[in-house]
Scaffold this motif. Structure first.
Motif, PDB file in Angstrom:
ATOM      1  N   ASN A   4      79.357   3.699 -42.422  1.00 34.70           N
ATOM      2  CA  ASN A   4      78.433   3.149 -41.410  1.00 34.70           C
ATOM      3  C   ASN A   4      77.100   3.097 -42.093  1.00 34.70           C
ATOM      4  OD1 ASN A   4      80.634   2.846 -39.659  1.00 34.70           O
ATOM      5  ND2 ASN A   4      80.266   4.551 -38.704  1.00 34.70           N
ATOM      6  N   PRO A   5      76.341   2.029 -41.911  1.00 35.71           N
ATOM      7  CA  PRO A   5      74.945   1.877 -42.381  1.00 35.71           C
ATOM      8  C   PRO A   5      74.150   2.633 -41.325  1.00 35.71           C
ATOM      9  CG  PRO A   5      75.502  -0.229 -41.369  1.00 35.71           C
ATOM     10  CD  PRO A   5      76.634   0.620 -41.320  1.00 35.71           C
ATOM     11  N   THR A   6      73.266   3.336 -42.041  1.00 41.38           N
ATOM     12  CA  THR A   6      71.911   4.068 -41.222  1.00 41.38           C
ATOM     13  C   THR A   6      70.554   3.355 -41.474  1.00 41.38           C
ATOM     14  OG1 THR A   6      71.575   5.678 -43.120  1.00 41.38           O
ATOM     15  CG2 THR A   6      73.236   6.299 -41.559  1.00 41.38           C
ATOM     16  N   THR A   7      70.644   2.394 -41.921  1.00 44.62           N
ATOM     17  CA  THR A   7      69.475   1.567 -42.111  1.00 44.62           C
ATOM     18  C   THR A   7      70.090   0.061 -42.101  1.00 44.62           C
ATOM     19  OG1 THR A   7      69.704   1.381 -44.608  1.00 44.62           O
ATOM     20  CG2 THR A   7      68.222   3.225 -43.893  1.00 44.62           C
ATOM     21  N   PRO A   8      69.013  -0.797 -41.942  1.00 47.53           N
ATOM     22  CA  PRO A   8      69.453  -2.238 -41.753  1.00 47.53           C
ATOM     23  C   PRO A   8      70.262  -2.661 -42.960  1.00 47.53           C
ATOM     24  CG  PRO A   8      67.446  -2.324 -40.986  1.00 47.53           C
ATOM     25  CD  PRO A   8      67.426  -0.808 -41.536  1.00 47.53           C
ATOM     26  N   ALA A   9      71.372  -3.418 -43.168  1.00 46.13           N
ATOM     27  CA  ALA A   9      72.187  -3.850 -44.040  1.00 46.13           C
ATOM     28  C   ALA A   9      71.609  -4.684 -44.873  1.00 46.13           C
ATOM     29  CB  ALA A   9      73.584  -4.034 -43.586  1.00 46.13           C
ATOM     30  N   GLN A  10      70.498  -5.523 -44.543  1.00 50.13           N
ATOM     31  CA  GLN A  10      69.998  -6.398 -45.363  1.00 50.13           C
ATOM     32  C   GLN A  10      68.380  -6.417 -44.963  1.00 50.13           C
ATOM     33  OE1 GLN A  10      71.869 -10.171 -44.178  1.00 50.13           O
ATOM     34  NE2 GLN A  10      70.179 -10.617 -42.811  1.00 50.13           N
ATOM     35  N   ARG A  11      67.525  -6.738 -46.060  1.00 49.82           N
ATOM     36  CA  ARG A  11      66.189  -6.687 -46.070  1.00 49.82           C
ATOM     37  C   ARG A  11      65.740  -7.919 -46.562  1.00 49.82           C
ATOM     38  NH1 ARG A  11      64.700  -0.456 -47.155  1.00 49.82           N
ATOM     39  NH2 ARG A  11      62.580  -1.389 -46.700  1.00 49.82           N
ATOM     40  N   ASP A  12      64.708  -8.251 -46.110  1.00 49.21           N
ATOM     41  CA  ASP A  12      63.823  -9.576 -46.636  1.00 49.21           C
ATOM     42  C   ASP A  12      62.483  -8.887 -47.410  1.00 49.21           C
ATOM     43  OD1 ASP A  12      65.630 -11.232 -45.672  1.00 49.21           O
ATOM     44  OD2 ASP A  12      64.482 -11.622 -44.012  1.00 49.21           O
ATOM     45  N   VAL A  13      62.522  -9.120 -48.651  1.00 51.63           N
ATOM     46  CA  VAL A  13      61.262  -8.520 -49.441  1.00 51.63           C
ATOM     47  C   VAL A  13      60.579  -9.782 -50.212  1.00 51.63           C
ATOM     48  CG1 VAL A  13      62.351  -6.286 -49.615  1.00 51.63           C
ATOM     49  CG2 VAL A  13      62.476  -7.958 -51.651  1.00 51.63           C
ATOM     50  N   THR A  14      59.195  -9.609 -50.526  1.00 50.25           N
ATOM     51  CA  THR A  14      58.703 -10.569 -51.284  1.00 50.25           C
ATOM     52  C   THR A  14      58.108  -9.974 -52.523  1.00 50.25           C
ATOM     53  OG1 THR A  14      57.624 -11.798 -49.174  1.00 50.25           O
ATOM     54  CG2 THR A  14      56.589 -12.252 -51.517  1.00 50.25           C
ATOM     55  N   LEU A  15      58.478 -10.587 -53.619  1.00 49.70           N
ATOM     56  CA  LEU A  15      58.278 -10.016 -54.822  1.00 49.70           C
ATOM     57  C   LEU A  15      56.954 -10.833 -55.521  1.00 49.70           C
ATOM     58  CD1 LEU A  15      59.275  -7.673 -56.768  1.00 49.70           C
ATOM     59  CD2 LEU A  15      60.703  -9.370 -58.058  1.00 49.70           C
ATOM     60  N   GLN A  16      55.791 -10.186 -56.072  1.00 49.90           N
ATOM     61  CA  GLN A  16      54.826 -10.725 -56.561  1.00 49.90           C
ATOM     62  C   GLN A  16      55.160 -10.745 -58.023  1.00 49.90           C
ATOM     63  OE1 GLN A  16      52.309 -11.907 -54.607  1.00 49.90           O
ATOM     64  NE2 GLN A  16      53.205 -11.175 -52.820  1.00 49.90           N
ATOM     65  N   PRO A  17      54.498 -11.768 -58.859  1.00 50.94           N
ATOM     66  CA  PRO A  17      54.529 -11.829 -60.107  1.00 50.94           C
ATOM     67  C   PRO A  17      54.201 -10.730 -60.964  1.00 50.94           C
ATOM     68  CG  PRO A  17      53.244 -13.744 -59.197  1.00 50.94           C
ATOM     69  CD  PRO A  17      53.305 -12.723 -58.352  1.00 50.94           C
ATOM     70  N   GLY A  18      55.423 -10.107 -61.901  1.00 47.64           N
ATOM     71  CA  GLY A  18      55.331  -9.073 -62.543  1.00 47.64           C
ATOM     72  C   GLY A  18      55.446  -7.720 -61.795  1.00 47.64           C
ATOM     73  N   GLU A  19      55.562  -7.854 -60.627  1.00 53.11           N
ATOM     74  CA  GLU A  19      55.933  -6.555 -59.658  1.00 53.11           C
ATOM     75  C   GLU A  19      57.358  -6.139 -60.010  1.00 53.11           C
ATOM     76  OE1 GLU A  19      55.867  -5.137 -54.943  1.00 53.11           O
ATOM     77  OE2 GLU A  19      55.583  -7.324 -55.580  1.00 53.11           O
ATOM     78  N   THR A  20      57.490  -4.618 -59.694  1.00 53.58           N
ATOM     79  CA  THR A  20      58.628  -3.847 -59.758  1.00 53.58           C
ATOM     80  C   THR A  20      58.812  -3.178 -58.205  1.00 53.58           C
ATOM     81  OG1 THR A  20      58.716  -3.691 -62.108  1.00 53.58           O
ATOM     82  CG2 THR A  20      60.064  -2.113 -60.575  1.00 53.58           C
ATOM     83  N   ASN A  21      59.763  -3.513 -57.443  1.00 50.67           N
ATOM     84  CA  ASN A  21      59.747  -2.857 -56.184  1.00 50.67           C
ATOM     85  C   ASN A  21      61.251  -2.027 -56.019  1.00 50.67           C
ATOM     86  OD1 ASN A  21      60.143  -2.157 -53.478  1.00 50.67           O
ATOM     87  ND2 ASN A  21      59.489  -4.030 -52.684  1.00 50.67           N
ATOM     88  N   ASN A  22      60.984  -0.771 -56.419  1.00 49.09           N
ATOM     89  CA  ASN A  22      61.933   0.284 -56.244  1.00 49.09           C
ATOM     90  C   ASN A  22      62.290   1.006 -54.903  1.00 49.09           C
ATOM     91  OD1 ASN A  22      62.902  -0.046 -58.994  1.00 49.09           O
ATOM     92  ND2 ASN A  22      61.279   1.180 -59.599  1.00 49.09           N
ATOM     93  N   ALA A  23      61.682   0.293 -53.832  1.00 54.06           N
ATOM     94  CA  ALA A  23      61.710   1.073 -52.614  1.00 54.06           C
ATOM     95  C   ALA A  23      62.732   0.305 -51.553  1.00 54.06           C
ATOM     96  CB  ALA A  23      60.400   0.896 -52.062  1.00 54.06           C
ATOM     97  N   ILE A  24      63.687  -0.468 -52.063  1.00 52.26           N
ATOM     98  CA  ILE A  24      64.482  -1.231 -51.098  1.00 52.26           C
ATOM     99  C   ILE A  24      65.756  -0.636 -51.345  1.00 52.26           C
ATOM    100  CG2 ILE A  24      65.338  -3.682 -50.704  1.00 52.26           C
ATOM    101  CD1 ILE A  24      62.604  -3.463 -50.925  1.00 52.26           C
ATOM    102  N   ASP A  25      65.931   0.584 -50.298  1.00 50.82           N
ATOM    103  CA  ASP A  25      67.003   1.440 -50.408  1.00 50.82           C
ATOM    104  C   ASP A  25      68.008   1.198 -48.935  1.00 50.82           C
ATOM    105  OD1 ASP A  25      65.352   2.355 -48.468  1.00 50.82           O
ATOM    106  OD2 ASP A  25      65.342   4.603 -49.210  1.00 50.82           O
TER     107      ASP A  25
END
Length: 248
Positions: A4-25
C-alpha cells in the motif's frame, strides 16, 4: 503488488535546465490489519464466552510484534481491545490478570496476521476464585432438624442447585449421604432436595445461600425422617359395660 502506498502514488514536478532533483520519493508498506477481541467474565469457567457473560474493563493487554517490540492497551468498558495498523507477521497477545481473578483460558496467544486481515478471536476468560457448596442429607431420627451423633446419612437423594444465572445442576448423595457442588463462581444460590418417598423433611427442603469468591460452604444440610403418624382416641365411662362408647 501486495503493498500500500504511504505517499501519493504520483507527483508532478518541474525540472529547471540542468537541474538534478533526487527528492521525488515514494513510500510503500505491506497491507496492514488488526488484532483484538474481548476479555470476559467466565462465570461458568468453561473457557468460552457464553451469552450473558460480560466483558471486563481496564485489563492490560500487551502485543509483541514480529520485530520483538511491544504495544500495550487496556480493555474498554465492554471488555474490548484492539491493536490496529499492524503489518502481516507473527504476533503474541498476552494479558495481565487483575488481582483476585483467575484465568480460564491461556493468558497468552500466538497468532499470525495475513496482509489486510483482521483477527477478532484473541479473547481471554477470567473468573473470580471458585467455591463449593455441599453437606449431608441425614436421617433425622429425633426430628429436631439437626444432625445429632448417630443419625446416619441418606444415600441416593436428588439435590438440585440453581445458579445465579438461573441454570441448574443436579447430583445425588453418596453412600454416606454427602453431596457437593464444586467450581462455583460467587453469587446467590438455591439448593433443594427431593425427599425420598415415605419421608418428610425436618428442616426446609429448599435453602438460599450466598457464596463469596473462593468460599467453601460445607454446612448446607437437610434432615428427613419417615413420615409420622398418630395413635389416640378416648378413655370413656362405660356405664352399661358394653365396651362401646355410646351416646351420653
Amino acid at each position: 503488488p501486495g503493498t500500500n502506498p504511504t505517499t501519493p502514488a504520483q507527483r508532478d514536478v518541474t525540472l529547471q535546465p540542468g537541474e538534478t532533483n533526487n527528492a521525488i520519493d515514494f513510500g510503500l508498506r505491506p497491507p496492514v490489519g488488526t488484532i483484538g477481541d474481548r476479555i470476559f467474565n467466565d462465570l461458568n469457567g468453561n473457557g468460552v464466552q457464553d451469552p450473558g457473560e460480560p466483558g471486563i474493563s481496564n485489563v492490560t493487554v500487551t502485543l509483541t510484534l514480529p520485530d520483538g517490540s511491544t504495544r500495550t492497551t487496556t480493555t474498554d468498558n465492554n471488555g474490548n481491545y484492539s491493536f490496529p495498523n499492524l503489518p502481516p507477521g507473527n504476533y503474541r497477545v498476552a494479558i495481565a490478570p487483575p488481582a483476585g481473578l483467575t484465568p480460564t483460558t491461556p493468558v497468552q496467544q500466538d497468532v499470525t496476521l495475513q496482509p489486510n486481515s483482521s483477527i477478532d478471536s484473541a479473547d481471554f476468560g477470567l473468573r473470580q476464585p471458585a467455591g463449593t457448596i455441599g453437606d449431608t442429607v441425614f436421617n433425622d431420627l429425633n426430628g429436631n432438624g439437626v444432625q445429632d451423633p448417630g443419625e446416619p446419612g441418606v444415600p441416593n437423594v436428588t439435590v438440585t442447585i440453581t445458579l445465579p444465572d438461573g441454570s441448574t445442576r443436579t447430583t445425588t448423595t453418596d453412600p454416606n449421604g454427602n453431596y457437593s457442588f464444586p467450581n462455583l463462581p460467587p453469587g446467590n444460590y438455591r439448593v433443594a432436595i427431593a425427599p425420598p418417598a415415605g419421608t418428610t423433611p425436618t428442616n426446609p427442603a429448599t435453602r438460599d445461600v450466598t457464596l463469596q469468591p473462593g468460599q467453601n460452604l460445607p454446612n448446607v444440610d437437610f434432615g428427613v425422617q419417615p413420615a409420622q403418624g398418630t395413635i389416640g382416641d378416648t378413655v370413656f365411662n362405660d356405664p352399661n359395660n358394653n365396651g362401646v362408647q355410646d351416646p351420653g
